[in-house]
Write a protein that holds these residues in place. Sequence first.
Motif, PDB file in Angstrom:
ATOM      1  N   GLY A  43       0.794  -1.223   0.000  1.00  0.00           N
ATOM      2  CA  GLY A  43       0.000   0.000   0.000  1.00  0.00           C
ATOM      3  C   GLY A  43       0.820   1.262   0.000  1.00  0.00           C
ATOM      4  N   PRO A  46       0.852   3.526  -5.184  1.00  0.00           N
ATOM      5  CA  PRO A  46      -0.392   3.232  -5.908  1.00  0.00           C
ATOM      6  C   PRO A  46      -0.112   2.649  -7.291  1.00  0.00           C
ATOM      7  CG  PRO A  46       0.065   5.581  -5.969  1.00  0.00           C
ATOM      8  CD  PRO A  46       1.110   4.975  -5.071  1.00  0.00           C
ATOM      9  N   ARG A  51      -5.750  -3.001 -10.730  1.00  0.00           N
ATOM     10  CA  ARG A  51      -5.930  -2.892  -9.286  1.00  0.00           C
ATOM     11  C   ARG A  51      -5.323  -4.091  -8.572  1.00  0.00           C
ATOM     12  NH1 ARG A  51     -12.085  -4.247  -7.480  1.00  0.00           N
ATOM     13  NH2 ARG A  51     -12.309  -6.284  -8.490  1.00  0.00           N
ATOM     14  N   THR A  53      -5.976  -6.351  -5.089  1.00  0.00           N
ATOM     15  CA  THR A  53      -7.026  -6.608  -4.113  1.00  0.00           C
ATOM     16  C   THR A  53      -6.624  -7.713  -3.141  1.00  0.00           C
ATOM     17  OG1 THR A  53      -8.139  -8.282  -5.490  1.00  0.00           O
ATOM     18  CG2 THR A  53      -8.799  -5.979  -5.815  1.00  0.00           C
ATOM     19  N   PRO A  58     -10.029  -3.668  -2.840  1.00  0.00           N
ATOM     20  CA  PRO A  58      -8.856  -2.980  -3.387  1.00  0.00           C
ATOM     21  C   PRO A  58      -7.919  -2.471  -2.297  1.00  0.00           C
ATOM     22  CG  PRO A  58     -10.864  -2.232  -4.475  1.00  0.00           C
ATOM     23  CD  PRO A  58     -11.294  -3.062  -3.299  1.00  0.00           C
ATOM     24  N   SER A  60      -5.793   0.302  -0.892  1.00  0.00           N
ATOM     25  CA  SER A  60      -5.781   1.760  -1.051  1.00  0.00           C
ATOM     26  C   SER A  60      -4.718   2.433  -0.196  1.00  0.00           C
ATOM     27  CB  SER A  60      -7.154   2.343  -0.705  1.00  0.00           C
ATOM     28  OG  SER A  60      -7.527   2.002   0.619  1.00  0.00           O
TER      29      SER A  60
END
Length: 256
Positions: A43, A46, A51, A53, A58, A60
């Motif tokens: 994390g 980005p 994406r 997950t 997801p 973030s």
Amino acid sequence: MSIGFGSFEAVHDVSLDVAAGEFLCLLGPSGCGKSTLLSSLAGFIPVRQGRLTVDGVPISGPDPGRGMVFQSSEALFDWMTVRQNVGFGPRMRGRPKAEQNAVADEYLGLVGLSHCADRFPGQLSGGMRQRVQIARVLANEPQIVLMDEPFGALDAQTRQVMQEEMARIWEASGCTVVFVTHDIDEAILLGDRVAVMTAGPAAAIKSVYDVDLPRPRDDTAPETAELRARLRADIGEEVRKVLRDQGVDEVKVERK
């Protein structure tokens, strides 16, 4: 999924699933984006496209459910005892002092460092400090443990011991591990699967191998030698590609 910085694309079009409880090793030449990919899983960075997950949710940002073990043990707090270091996560979550210590002692026992609980990191060897790092991450009871060449700075003998210890700790904890390494033998020793990355920039997943070998691994077994040869061929091809891109077509050594 792709990761980039400005006009530079570090990782390109990577698609990879990791099963719960699996030990996955990311293997590749230096500079291929292994650590960048791991940092995105943590994390810290980005993704540019696609994406990442966990169980469909997801990623973030950083989360205690994804613990990171770094190559250097400098991440430890030198002014705290080993027990305080390991209990830091529970402390930040507001757990009572007695519970912090109980959790710390549990995981120090798991990594074989109960006798060092009242020492400071500076009083420990490099291998012992790395075990403290692992215990500190596990004390947060993460779903996933991310490890960025955690034994790379250790001497060969200590590294071998730590590899064996890591296999034992993983089996005891039952957590999912994503482990970055450039060492083929280390990947074979530890991994359920080994994902080989291409040379960067715009690195991708070149191949994925199932390590269908009984534990503890026998590095002299014919099956181990066969897998080692295949991994060396894959990595060698990528290293030669880097050298060609740098204008080195062939290396000759002449004896006089």
